[in-house]
Enzyme design. Sequence first.
Site, PDB file in Angstrom:
ATOM      1  N   CYS A   1     -17.607 -30.836 -68.415  1.00 49.86           N
ATOM      2  CA  CYS A   1     -17.329 -32.221 -68.757  1.00 49.86           C
ATOM      3  C   CYS A   1     -17.631 -33.064 -67.531  1.00 49.86           C
ATOM      4  CB  CYS A   1     -15.872 -32.379 -69.174  1.00 49.86           C
ATOM      5  SG  CYS A   1     -15.475 -34.013 -69.820  1.00 49.86           S
TER       6      CYS A   1
ATOM      7  N   HIS B   1     -17.839 -12.127 -71.941  1.00 48.33           N
ATOM      8  CA  HIS B   1     -17.256 -10.957 -72.604  1.00 48.33           C
ATOM      9  C   HIS B   1     -18.382  -9.952 -72.826  1.00 48.33           C
ATOM     10  CE1 HIS B   1     -13.572 -13.223 -73.546  1.00 48.33           C
ATOM     11  NE2 HIS B   1     -14.391 -14.226 -73.816  1.00 48.33           N
TER      12      HIS B   1
ATOM     13  N   SER C   1     -13.640 -27.856 -69.115  1.00 47.71           N
ATOM     14  CA  SER C   1     -14.666 -27.194 -68.311  1.00 47.71           C
ATOM     15  C   SER C   1     -14.267 -25.755 -68.044  1.00 47.71           C
ATOM     16  CB  SER C   1     -14.866 -27.941 -66.986  1.00 47.71           C
ATOM     17  OG  SER C   1     -15.318 -29.260 -67.223  1.00 47.71           O
TER      18      SER C   1
END
EC number: 4.1.1.50
Length: 264
Positions: free
Chosen positions: A141, A118, A113
């Site tokens: 998850c 970026h 997780s």
Amino acid sequence: MSEKLKLHGFNNLTKSLSFNIYDICYAQSEKHRQEYIAYIDEQYNAERLTQILTDVVEIIGAHILNVSRQDYDPHGASVTMLIAEHEVPPPADSSEESPGPLPDAVVAHLDKSHVTVHTYPESHPDNGISTFRADIDVSTCGLISPLKALNYLIHSFDSDIVTIDYRVRGFTRDIDGAKLYIDHDINSIQNFLSEDTQEAYQMIDVNVYQENLFHTKMILKEFNLDNYLFGTGVSELNANEASNIRERLQKEMLEIFYSRNMPY
């Protein structure tokens, strides 16, 4: 699947949501291009991105375990957060002097997780068009759904073009032991977009249902030239200049939207 599923043990499904968000502008002079890059660099620096991701984690109902962020020279920034479905209490020995975790231990959790962003500002060397791209990944998850962050992320950036990928991997089991490869209904990412977002964008889907793979591309329907000019305004351009710039900007946006270069 509208009712809650009864599972055996932990929900092992991994749900990953990936964004590529583009902001396009026209900066007439080299000075204006540099000012645009500097503006974007400041507007979406590591500190601001950290706040955006913190909000995302709160929206999806997760808890932050660790934050790593960095501004880059000459431009760009990145932030990575490790997250968990439940709040993780500090270990019993956290107050004792002892070596910290090895990098492998942290990276191992990253596979489960995490939230990352970026940024990539850039400009064409001679035709005045500059673009800003933000790549965002939300991977969870368990029961947490990254789809809850869709609308917030789109509206957190000046999103002219958006490419979204959503996939579900792994399997979990129901109480009878049968494997479940997805735990919610979905036939399009568009189902999870707010009405105002759907009205603002033209959208195309490419979905592979049997692979639990969903892809949506979005481009703004409305084109107002004034919104794309940096350092100047439409009133400062003659009709031919405005028409030429509009044509170049729209060509640039369509090329990015369709991921292919177009002839002049």
